[in-house]
Enzyme design. Structure first.
Site, PDB file in Angstrom:
ATOM      1  N   ARG A 108       0.823  -1.207   0.000  1.00  0.00           N
ATOM      2  CA  ARG A 108       0.000   0.000   0.000  1.00  0.00           C
ATOM      3  C   ARG A 108       0.862   1.264   0.000  1.00  0.00           C
ATOM      4  NH1 ARG A 108      -3.154   1.690  -2.728  1.00  0.00           N
ATOM      5  NH2 ARG A 108      -4.112  -0.369  -2.566  1.00  0.00           N
ATOM      6  N   LYS A 143       1.724  24.949  -3.463  1.00  0.00           N
ATOM      7  CA  LYS A 143       0.495  24.279  -3.026  1.00  0.00           C
ATOM      8  C   LYS A 143       0.707  22.771  -3.064  1.00  0.00           C
ATOM      9  CE  LYS A 143      -2.484  28.070  -4.523  1.00  0.00           C
ATOM     10  NZ  LYS A 143      -3.545  28.517  -5.452  1.00  0.00           N
ATOM     11  N   LYS A 175       3.513  39.525  -2.495  1.00  0.00           N
ATOM     12  CA  LYS A 175       2.120  39.446  -2.902  1.00  0.00           C
ATOM     13  C   LYS A 175       1.354  40.642  -2.336  1.00  0.00           C
ATOM     14  CE  LYS A 175       0.371  35.258  -3.147  1.00  0.00           C
ATOM     15  NZ  LYS A 175       0.412  34.966  -4.585  1.00  0.00           N
ATOM     16  N   GLU A 203       4.370  40.213  -7.389  1.00  0.00           N
ATOM     17  CA  GLU A 203       3.058  40.010  -7.990  1.00  0.00           C
ATOM     18  C   GLU A 203       2.404  41.349  -8.278  1.00  0.00           C
ATOM     19  OE1 GLU A 203       0.017  37.084  -6.284  1.00  0.00           O
ATOM     20  OE2 GLU A 203      -0.823  39.031  -5.714  1.00  0.00           O
ATOM     21  N   ASP A 224      -0.979  38.527 -11.973  1.00  0.00           N
ATOM     22  CA  ASP A 224      -2.000  37.746 -11.279  1.00  0.00           C
ATOM     23  C   ASP A 224      -3.384  37.971 -11.877  1.00  0.00           C
ATOM     24  OD1 ASP A 224      -2.992  36.052  -9.198  1.00  0.00           O
ATOM     25  OD2 ASP A 224      -3.702  37.839  -8.150  1.00  0.00           O
TER      26      ASP A 224
END
Length: 287
Positions: A108, A143, A175, A203, A224
């Site tokens: 597994r 992410k 950002k 950004e 963005d």
């Protein structure tokens, strides 16, 4: 153990921790595979074949092999394809033979890993193909599942993509929240440069932010959530002074148009965040 190696990734530690989790080491009654130990004779041997049930791009076979070899160092394992190979449904990708208990206990963990990584590589390849003829490179993002970043970013490379920054340490990513606290694009970029950061990605989501970011010394601009028409204008304003990247609102239907605007990179979070597991099976035969 295999010679497989990814900078920053400890394969031995990953195998140890993953098997310990499945075996319940340190828990009351844990530390062993109760099913295999109670049903399978200790000296039983199996042969096994791992195969793809769908058309996929393979990734993670050396990691899967490491699980089996940890429990049976003498296990005979043949990797039939290399990571990064695109295979048709029904393709055998690994053959192995050895101790039956070891195979069942490692099965597994090995399958989970290769299914997940192959799923990422397969999705990445779909995005690369969807981009069409363009000079833009496909990038991943941060992410990723905690603890699996190095493996997931490896799978991105196997699918034909490229890696964005590996973490918070190897580049500054300014950002909107950083800009808001710093008081503006100019201030944020200059603070990063004054702190000695070499790679400063800024950004921008408006055309009027481009000049301040460039004048302050940003080494890359991330556009963005811009639509193709605005992206083309943004790329023209930058005029090759720094690399450019499109991000946000990008999927298989939109990536070709955004990649064709002249940006150097297109980044897509779902490559690692939302890739479905590849359908890969493992069948055993007693020897």
């Amino acid at each position: 153990m295999t010679a497989f190696s990814i900078p920053g990734f400890d394969l031995d530690a990953f195998v140890t921790a993953t098997l310990a989790e499945d075996l319940g080491e340190g828990l009351p009654g844990g530390g062993h595979d109760v099913t295999s130990e109670s049903v399978i004779p200790a000296d039983a041997r199996f042969s096994g074949t791992m195969d793809s049930r769908d058309a996929i791009t393979v990734a993670g076979l050396p990691v899967a092999a490491a699980f089996f070899r940890r429990l049976d160092p003498a296990m005979e394992i043949v990797l039939l394809v290399e990571d990064g190979t695109q295979v048709a449904p029904g393709t055998d990708v690994m053959r192995l033979s050895g101790n039956a208990r070891a195979m069942l206990t490692a099965e597994r963990a090995a399958l989970n890993t290769v299914q997940h990584l192959s799923g990422i590589a397969t999705l990445v390849r779909r995005y690369v193909d969807a981009m069409g003829e363009t000079r833009a490179k496909l990038l991943d993002t941060r992410k990723t599942i905690p603890g699996l970043r190095f493996l997931e970013k490896y799978a991105v490379r196997m699918g034909g993509g490229h890696n964005h920054r590996m973490g918070l340490w190897d580049a500054a990513m300014i950002k909107d929240n950083h800009v808001a606290v710093a008081g503006g694009v100019t201030q944020a970029v200059r603070r990063a440069l004054d702190a000695g950061v070499k790679a400063v990605i800024c950004e921008v989501d408006r055309i009027d932010q481009i000049a301040p970011a460039l004048d302050a010394g940003a080494t890359r601009l991330l556009f963005d959530n811009m639509e193709p028409d605005m992206l083309r204008k943004a790329v023209a304003l930058v005029a090759g002074r720094v690399p450019t990247e499109a991000s946000g609102g990008i999927n298989l239907d939109t990536i070709a148009a955004k990649a064709a605007t002249g940006v150097d990179y297109v980044s897509v979070g779902r490559l690692t965040q939302s890739a479905p597991a590849a359908d890969i099976g493992l069948d055993f035969t007693p020897l």
